[in-house]
Design a protein around this motif. Structure first.
Motif, mmCIF file in Angstrom:
data_model
loop_
_atom_site.group_PDB
_atom_site.id
_atom_site.type_symbol
_atom_site.label_atom_id
_atom_site.label_comp_id
_atom_site.label_asym_id
_atom_site.label_seq_id
_atom_site.Cartn_x
_atom_site.Cartn_y
_atom_site.Cartn_z
ATOM 1 N N ALA A 82 0.830 -1.212 0.000
ATOM 2 C CA ALA A 82 0.000 0.000 0.000
ATOM 3 C C ALA A 82 0.859 1.253 0.000
ATOM 4 O O ALA A 82 1.759 1.411 0.835
ATOM 5 C CB ALA A 82 -0.933 0.006 1.207
ATOM 6 N N HIS A 83 0.554 2.136 -0.928
ATOM 7 C CA HIS A 83 1.254 3.425 -0.963
ATOM 8 C C HIS A 83 0.790 4.285 0.212
ATOM 9 O O HIS A 83 -0.313 4.116 0.739
ATOM 10 C CB HIS A 83 0.978 4.131 -2.303
ATOM 11 C CG HIS A 83 1.759 5.388 -2.446
ATOM 12 N ND1 HIS A 83 1.224 6.631 -2.187
ATOM 13 C CD2 HIS A 83 3.065 5.595 -2.774
ATOM 14 C CE1 HIS A 83 2.170 7.554 -2.380
ATOM 15 N NE2 HIS A 83 3.296 6.951 -2.737
ATOM 16 N N ASN A 84 1.651 5.230 0.590
ATOM 17 C CA ASN A 84 1.352 6.127 1.718
ATOM 18 C C ASN A 84 0.065 6.933 1.534
ATOM 19 O O ASN A 84 -0.433 7.513 2.499
ATOM 20 C CB ASN A 84 2.517 7.094 1.934
ATOM 21 C CG ASN A 84 3.768 6.376 2.420
ATOM 22 O OD1 ASN A 84 3.673 5.424 3.187
ATOM 23 N ND2 ASN A 84 4.948 6.806 1.977
ATOM 24 N N ASP A 100 6.750 4.622 0.171
ATOM 25 C CA ASP A 100 6.732 5.459 -1.028
ATOM 26 C C ASP A 100 7.005 4.572 -2.241
ATOM 27 O O ASP A 100 7.181 3.351 -2.112
ATOM 28 C CB ASP A 100 7.703 6.642 -0.903
ATOM 29 C CG ASP A 100 9.177 6.225 -0.878
ATOM 30 O OD1 ASP A 100 9.487 5.033 -1.082
ATOM 31 O OD2 ASP A 100 10.035 7.099 -0.647
ATOM 32 N N SER A 101 7.069 5.169 -3.419
ATOM 33 C CA SER A 101 7.195 4.355 -4.635
ATOM 34 C C SER A 101 8.471 3.519 -4.621
ATOM 35 O O SER A 101 8.460 2.363 -5.060
ATOM 36 C CB SER A 101 7.229 5.249 -5.871
ATOM 37 O OG SER A 101 6.163 6.117 -5.874
ATOM 38 N N LEU A 102 9.575 4.096 -4.131
ATOM 39 C CA LEU A 102 10.835 3.356 -4.136
ATOM 40 C C LEU A 102 10.774 2.184 -3.156
ATOM 41 O O LEU A 102 11.164 1.058 -3.489
ATOM 42 C CB LEU A 102 12.001 4.284 -3.778
ATOM 43 C CG LEU A 102 13.379 3.631 -3.779
ATOM 44 C CD1 LEU A 102 13.722 3.096 -5.171
ATOM 45 C CD2 LEU A 102 14.462 4.613 -3.345
ATOM 46 N N ALA A 256 6.729 19.729 1.956
ATOM 47 C CA ALA A 256 6.086 19.562 0.645
ATOM 48 C C ALA A 256 6.685 18.392 -0.129
ATOM 49 O O ALA A 256 7.840 18.016 0.057
ATOM 50 C CB ALA A 256 6.261 20.843 -0.165
ATOM 51 N N HIS A 257 5.869 17.861 -1.036
ATOM 52 C CA HIS A 257 6.358 16.834 -1.961
ATOM 53 C C HIS A 257 6.995 17.547 -3.158
ATOM 54 O O HIS A 257 6.486 18.577 -3.613
ATOM 55 C CB HIS A 257 5.189 15.950 -2.408
ATOM 56 C CG HIS A 257 5.645 14.693 -3.077
ATOM 57 N ND1 HIS A 257 6.015 14.658 -4.402
ATOM 58 C CD2 HIS A 257 5.824 13.440 -2.591
ATOM 59 C CE1 HIS A 257 6.399 13.412 -4.711
ATOM 60 N NE2 HIS A 257 6.289 12.657 -3.626
ATOM 61 N N PRO A 258 8.098 17.010 -3.703
ATOM 62 C CA PRO A 258 8.765 17.712 -4.819
ATOM 63 C C PRO A 258 8.017 17.674 -6.140
ATOM 64 O O PRO A 258 8.528 18.193 -7.134
ATOM 65 C CB PRO A 258 10.131 17.014 -4.916
ATOM 66 C CG PRO A 258 9.972 15.719 -4.223
ATOM 67 C CD PRO A 258 8.872 15.858 -3.227
ATOM 68 N N SER A 273 10.260 12.855 -0.694
ATOM 69 C CA SER A 273 9.278 11.834 -1.067
ATOM 70 C C SER A 273 8.287 11.643 0.083
ATOM 71 O O SER A 273 8.521 12.126 1.207
ATOM 72 C CB SER A 273 9.994 10.507 -1.340
ATOM 73 O OG SER A 273 10.367 9.926 -0.109
ATOM 74 N N THR A 274 7.225 10.912 -0.182
ATOM 75 C CA THR A 274 6.237 10.711 0.893
ATOM 76 C C THR A 274 6.898 10.043 2.107
ATOM 77 O O THR A 274 6.607 10.416 3.245
ATOM 78 C CB THR A 274 5.044 9.878 0.391
ATOM 79 O OG1 THR A 274 5.508 8.654 -0.166
ATOM 80 C CG2 THR A 274 4.245 10.644 -0.649
ATOM 81 N N ALA A 275 7.805 9.098 1.867
ATOM 82 C CA ALA A 275 8.472 8.432 3.005
ATOM 83 C C ALA A 275 9.368 9.421 3.747
ATOM 84 O O ALA A 275 9.431 9.417 4.982
ATOM 85 C CB ALA A 275 9.288 7.240 2.523
HETATM 86 P P1 13P Z 1 6.421 8.966 -3.610
HETATM 87 O O1 13P Z 1 7.379 8.124 -4.369
HETATM 88 O O2 13P Z 1 7.064 10.114 -2.923
HETATM 89 O O3 13P Z 1 5.608 8.141 -2.675
HETATM 90 O O4 13P Z 1 5.421 9.648 -4.651
HETATM 91 C C1 13P Z 1 4.566 8.929 -5.452
HETATM 92 C C2 13P Z 1 3.442 9.734 -5.915
HETATM 93 O O5 13P Z 1 2.691 9.357 -6.770
HETATM 94 C C3 13P Z 1 3.299 11.027 -5.295
HETATM 95 O O6 13P Z 1 2.264 11.692 -5.857
#
Ligand code: 13P
Ligand code: SF4
Length: 361
Positions: A82-84, A100-102, A256-258, A273-275
């Protein structure tokens, strides 16, 4: 398959095509979804985790699904990544791995399960499938897209290569497998700078997020040639609205998210990143924080940090992430749908782009 199972199989398929995954993993009956004392007892420890977010009156609607999903995961040897940005009941009550995605890409690569259910959007499920070609990867709603992934095609990447011969191409993971097959390497928001600088070139094509590209450009001498994509959630935040929060409370922390614009990142105390955003809150324990990102993340961090930090929420919802719900996750596990497949003609090249990123460490 025995006679009884054949009948159950036929019933379960009424109105739908049998998919390869259903044929491979077999049929299970739809669990009973009543709110019973047994369900209440068996999910009480999970409700503890989300009681600050989900009111008691709503829990009887979630709990039968939570129990059914957790039982079926065991029965089917499945995991949920599950993503954040997933809702509190998914993130806290049925997910095996969150991140996060990574992190999700790395953990997908390490998974021992037979079945992966992706709590996230389609490009994330494709990444899991690329890294687990022999496993069944399911996405509970294949319409869960992403404005970034939809902003560019494989043909666009080929046109960029023709326009800038010899310039290496870095793709954010928020892209389709078709695009990943055309690029040299992938990156996420947590390693974008490192990946760009690892290319050993004074120019790099960076796609598809124009704002992430600009935010990376601000940190490197490598000349970045950007695509024009944007995240429909993060581009809505403005520096002006954030400065109003700071004017009201000068000690507030803005994170903030980049994928936000460089103007938003410039007025923030931290961007990551979200993480990395979650780590920042957990480590620094700010008194008040503005999380400039998707709405569910503040709920999930609030549930984990237990009231130490007050969250101010100028959040925007990602409609794609919100397509994933408990009922759809349960349907995924019962009916083995929707199976993620990748065209074999491009899977090898797309996998290599993701693997190069993972190998960078
Ligand atoms: P993250 O890799 O930071 O979780 O971001 C994924 C994403 O879709 C953010 O909008
Ligand atoms: Fe895509 Fe933005 Fe949604 Fe993330 S938040 S999945 S980048 S649309």
């Amino acid at each position: 398959m025995g006679a009884l199972n054949q009948a159950a199989f036929a019933n379960s398929l009424a109105g739908q095509q049998p998919t390869g995954a259903l044929l491979r993993h077999g049929v299970v009956p739809m669990p009973n979804l009543a709110w019973t004392p047994e369900v209440e007892r068996e999910t009480a420890h999970l409700y503890e985790k989300v009681k600050a977010i989900i009111p008691p009156v709503e829990w009887p609607f979630h709990a039968p699904y939570v129990k059914a999903i957790n039982d079926l995961k065991r029965e089917r040897n499945a995991v949920i990544l599950a993503h954040n940005y997933q809702t509190a009941e998914i993130y806290n009550c049925v997910a095996d791995v969150v991140g996060d995605s990574l992190q999700l890409a790395r953990l997908a690569a390490a998974s021992e399960a037979d079945i992966i259910v992706q709590g996230g959007v389609h490009f994330m499920a494709e990444t899991s499938k690329l890294l687990n070609p022999d496993k069944t990867v399911l996405i509970p709603d294949s319409r869960a897209g992403c404005s970034l992934a939809e902003s560019i095609t494989g043909a666009d990447v080929r046109a960029l290569r023709a326009a800038y011969p010899g310039v290496p191409v870095v793709a954010y993971v928020n892209t389709s497998a078709e695009v990943k097959a055309e690029v040299d390497i992938c990156c996420t928001s947590s390693n974008a700078l490192k990946v760009v600088e690892s290319m050993g070139s004074d120019r790099v094509i960076f796609l598809p997020d124009q704002y992430l590209a600009k935010n990376v450009q601000a940190q490197t001498k490598v000349k970045i040639i950007a695509w024009k994509g944007a995240c429909e959630v993060h581009e809505r935040f403005t520096a002006e609205e954030l400065l109003r929060y700071r004017a009201d409370d000068p000690s507030i922390q803005i994170i903030a998210h980049p994928e936000c614009t460089p103007e938003v990142v410039a007025v923030s105390d931290f961007a990551g990143s979200t993480a990395a955003m979650i780590d920042y809150v957990k480590t620094k324990k700010p008194r008040r924080v503005v999380l400039v990102t998707e709405c569910s993340m503040a709920d999930n961090v609030a549930a984990e940090t237990g009231g130490i930090t007050e969250f101010v929420r100028p959040c925007n919802l990602c409609p794609h992430m919100k397509r994933i719900t408990l009922p759809k996750i349960l349907d995924s596990l019962v009916y083995m749908r929707e199976e993620v497949t990748i065209d074999p003609a491009l899977a090898g090249r797309a996998r290599a782009s993701v693997q190069r990123m993972i190998d960078l460490g």
